[in-house]
Scaffold this motif. Sequence first.
Motif, short mmCIF file in Angstrom:
data_model
loop_
_atom_site.label_atom_id
_atom_site.label_comp_id
_atom_site.label_asym_id
_atom_site.label_seq_id
_atom_site.Cartn_x
_atom_site.Cartn_y
_atom_site.Cartn_z
N ALA A 73 -111.30 59.09 55.14
CA ALA A 73 -111.62 57.67 55.00
C ALA A 73 -110.35 56.84 54.78
O ALA A 73 -110.24 55.72 55.29
N THR A 74 -109.38 57.38 54.05
CA THR A 74 -108.13 56.64 53.80
C THR A 74 -107.33 56.47 55.09
O THR A 74 -106.79 55.38 55.35
N ALA B 185 -109.08 53.93 57.10
CA ALA B 185 -108.89 52.60 56.51
C ALA B 185 -107.51 52.04 56.87
O ALA B 185 -107.37 50.84 57.15
N LEU C 286 -115.16 54.77 53.30
CA LEU C 286 -114.41 53.87 54.18
C LEU C 286 -114.81 52.42 53.93
O LEU C 286 -113.95 51.52 53.93
N GLU D 181 -116.75 48.78 60.91
CA GLU D 181 -117.24 50.14 60.71
C GLU D 181 -118.36 50.47 61.68
O GLU D 181 -118.46 51.60 62.18
#
Length: 356
Positions: A41-42, A45, A171, A69
Amino acid sequence: MPFFNSLSPAQRRVLGWSALSLAALLLLWLLAPVLSPFVAATVLAYVLAPLVDRLARRLPRVLAVMLVELLMLLVAASLLLLLVPIVTKELPLLREQLPLLAGKLNDGLAPWLQRLGVPIAFDVPTIKAFVLEHFGDQAGNWLTTLLGSVRIGGSVLLALVGNLVLIPVVLFYLLLDWPQMMQRLWSLVPPSARARVGEFLGECDQLLGHYLRGQLLVMAALALFYTVALALAGFDLALPLGVFTGVAVFVPYVGFGLGLVLTLLAGVLQFGTLYPLLAVALVFGLGQMLESFVLTPRLIGERIGLSPLMVIFALLAFGHLLGFVGVLVALPLSAVALVALARLQRSYLQSGLYRG
């Protein structure tokens, strides 16, 4: 600590940052199974934050995050669905054509190889029995086997489903609070070091951002080229094969080779002649030339420094050390390491050690 006290301030900073980096890698290695959805998710992002920031200038940030998203999930689902026609269409064709192809090879290729001193022959009845067993009416037994494996490895399946659900949730909150998180992290940097750290992180961000944006453009252009070229060549699966090959080139050489094999298999099963060999050779040869001499130099550029071999090594090395988490952080950490090595090289060339 006499050794530490004898170091200069610059050497202490280098030693401190090196220790911090090693500690971070050790933490990633120890917590890799737990950190997988958070690291994924990082990374997402970081890639999607600029698009969210642009939309947030005109829309509420919550709505901008939801739109970005949703777009990402639609793209990911579309790419996965592209594999469905490849599998559902090639398996029946494989059942029908593989024994025939083995017979043709046995009648045409085997005598020619034997004249060259290579004794080889295809056992057509055995191949036909194997195909009927594994790709015939008993192929429904695959479902039973799959369900049995799910019962045996239920924890793995639950972990996979949990990650697929957790990644979009993490996210969403990362993108929603991204500016505040970056500001809080920046406040932890000592004021005396912010100029140097800001310059270093700016170089890393520029390097990695330029590479990712350029690579996405290369993938889109190649997906369009392979789809159109295979459609003109008469391939029924031109769209899924073309898009899959274009996306797979993100992994240099390996993705190209996988797309080549799948397309060649689809062509042989569809036509049953030597035509797909010539068509695939022409299409993929032109595609490789387009990528190597036009798209990559113009959209990515040699100045990035992330050569194809470096990308492959980074993916394999970090994947071996950290598993799936390593694959996710391979390119970001490689960009940081590349910038750090470039700075060390400049410092060395300007130091008294190099000048003598």
